[in-house]
Write an enzyme that holds these catalytic residues in place. Structure first.
Site, PDB file in Angstrom:
ATOM      1  N   HIS A  17       0.843  -1.205   0.000  1.00 23.14           N
ATOM      2  CA  HIS A  17       0.000   0.000   0.000  1.00 23.14           C
ATOM      3  C   HIS A  17       0.877   1.253   0.000  1.00 23.14           C
ATOM      4  O   HIS A  17       0.618   2.214  -0.717  1.00 23.14           O
ATOM      5  CB  HIS A  17      -0.889   0.064   1.251  1.00 23.14           C
ATOM      6  CG  HIS A  17      -1.894  -1.036   1.376  1.00 23.14           C
ATOM      7  ND1 HIS A  17      -2.020  -1.802   2.500  1.00 23.14           N
ATOM      8  CD2 HIS A  17      -2.841  -1.484   0.509  1.00 23.14           C
ATOM      9  CE1 HIS A  17      -3.011  -2.677   2.343  1.00 23.14           C
ATOM     10  NE2 HIS A  17      -3.515  -2.520   1.136  1.00 23.14           N
ATOM     11  N   LYS A  41     -16.083  -7.843   5.287  1.00 26.10           N
ATOM     12  CA  LYS A  41     -15.149  -8.608   6.120  1.00 26.10           C
ATOM     13  C   LYS A  41     -15.100  -7.898   7.483  1.00 26.10           C
ATOM     14  O   LYS A  41     -15.154  -6.677   7.536  1.00 26.10           O
ATOM     15  CB  LYS A  41     -13.738  -8.570   5.528  1.00 26.10           C
ATOM     16  CG  LYS A  41     -13.681  -8.577   4.018  1.00 26.10           C
ATOM     17  CD  LYS A  41     -12.328  -8.030   3.530  1.00 26.10           C
ATOM     18  CE  LYS A  41     -12.331  -7.754   2.040  1.00 26.10           C
ATOM     19  NZ  LYS A  41     -11.142  -7.031   1.561  1.00 26.10           N
ATOM     20  N   ARG A  90      -1.858  -6.312  -8.394  1.00 23.32           N
ATOM     21  CA  ARG A  90      -0.689  -7.149  -8.108  1.00 23.32           C
ATOM     22  C   ARG A  90      -0.492  -8.231  -9.146  1.00 23.32           C
ATOM     23  O   ARG A  90       0.618  -8.573  -9.504  1.00 23.32           O
ATOM     24  CB  ARG A  90      -0.850  -7.832  -6.736  1.00 23.32           C
ATOM     25  CG  ARG A  90      -0.714  -6.905  -5.579  1.00 23.32           C
ATOM     26  CD  ARG A  90      -1.218  -7.534  -4.332  1.00 23.32           C
ATOM     27  NE  ARG A  90      -2.636  -7.860  -4.480  1.00 23.32           N
ATOM     28  CZ  ARG A  90      -3.437  -8.187  -3.492  1.00 23.32           C
ATOM     29  NH1 ARG A  90      -2.960  -8.299  -2.278  1.00 23.32           N
ATOM     30  NH2 ARG A  90      -4.711  -8.437  -3.704  1.00 23.32           N
ATOM     31  N   SER A 128      -2.789  -7.659   2.946  1.00 25.29           N
ATOM     32  CA  SER A 128      -3.069  -7.480   4.380  1.00 25.29           C
ATOM     33  C   SER A 128      -3.400  -8.824   5.017  1.00 25.29           C
ATOM     34  O   SER A 128      -3.014  -9.100   6.143  1.00 25.29           O
ATOM     35  CB  SER A 128      -4.243  -6.524   4.581  1.00 25.29           C
ATOM     36  OG  SER A 128      -3.905  -5.234   4.148  1.00 25.29           O
TER      37      SER A 128
END
Ligand code: PNS
Length: 162
Positions: A17, A41, A90, A128
């Site tokens: 990040h 979540k 990514r 994360s």
């Protein structure tokens, strides 16, 4: 004034990040890191903790602000008069979901553009959730998160039942 928004859960913020924040901050007048309040979540870190960790890692970047939002991202964008959403990609596996979000956001708010930035190769494996998993089991997160927040992450998981 070009205002860009980098949205996410940031549970917690990672070196991946931070890499995007640094690079995106050079492309706009103001970059708002927008922390989602009500994720589907359940976050491990509270909203205040997530905001505070990001604040600490971006303190040297004068045009970066941290805010939280709930509800739709595009409503937040409208309120902030922001027109660009920054997203990090990514791998190809991120693409399909991100394309869907970008197209939906464009439909809801045609003035908005989503700008995809390729994550630096050294962080392409990082998320994360992997940081949480490693920290939960006492693994080494030195290379994964900024030094100044590492201890807070380690402590958080020491305090949590496995
Ligand atoms: O870090 P994350 O969890 O991958 O970030 C996801 C985020 C916050 C960018 C996304 O869930 C989002 O934009 N949520 C806000 C709700 C919204 O606008 N949803 C509609 C998108 S079409």
């Amino acid at each position: 004034m070009k205002i860009c928004v980098y949205p996410g859960s940031f549970d917690p913020v990672t070196n991946g990040h931070l890499d995007i924040i640094h690079r995106a901050s050079r492309l706009c007048d103001k970059l708002i890191v927008a922390v989602l309040v009500n994720s589907s979540k359940t976050p491990v870190f509270t909203l205040d903790e997530r905001v505070e960790l990001i604040k600490r890692v971006v303190k040297d970047l004068p045009n970066v602000e941290i805010e939280s939002f709930s509800g739709l991202l595009i409503d937040f964008m409208r309120r902030k008069k922001a027109t660009v959403i920054i997203k990090g990609l990514r791998a190809v596996s991120d693409f399909e979901y991100e394309l869907q979000m970008a197209l939906l956001n464009k439909t809801l708010y045609p003035a908005v553009e989503t700008l995809f930035m390729m994550t630096s190769i050294s962080y392409s494996y990082l998320s994360s959730s992997s940081v949480r998993e490693i920290a939960k089991h006492g693994g080494n997160i030195d290379e994964l998160v900024p030094e100044c927040i590492k201890e807070d992450i380690v402590k958080k998981f020491k305090a949590q039942p496995v």
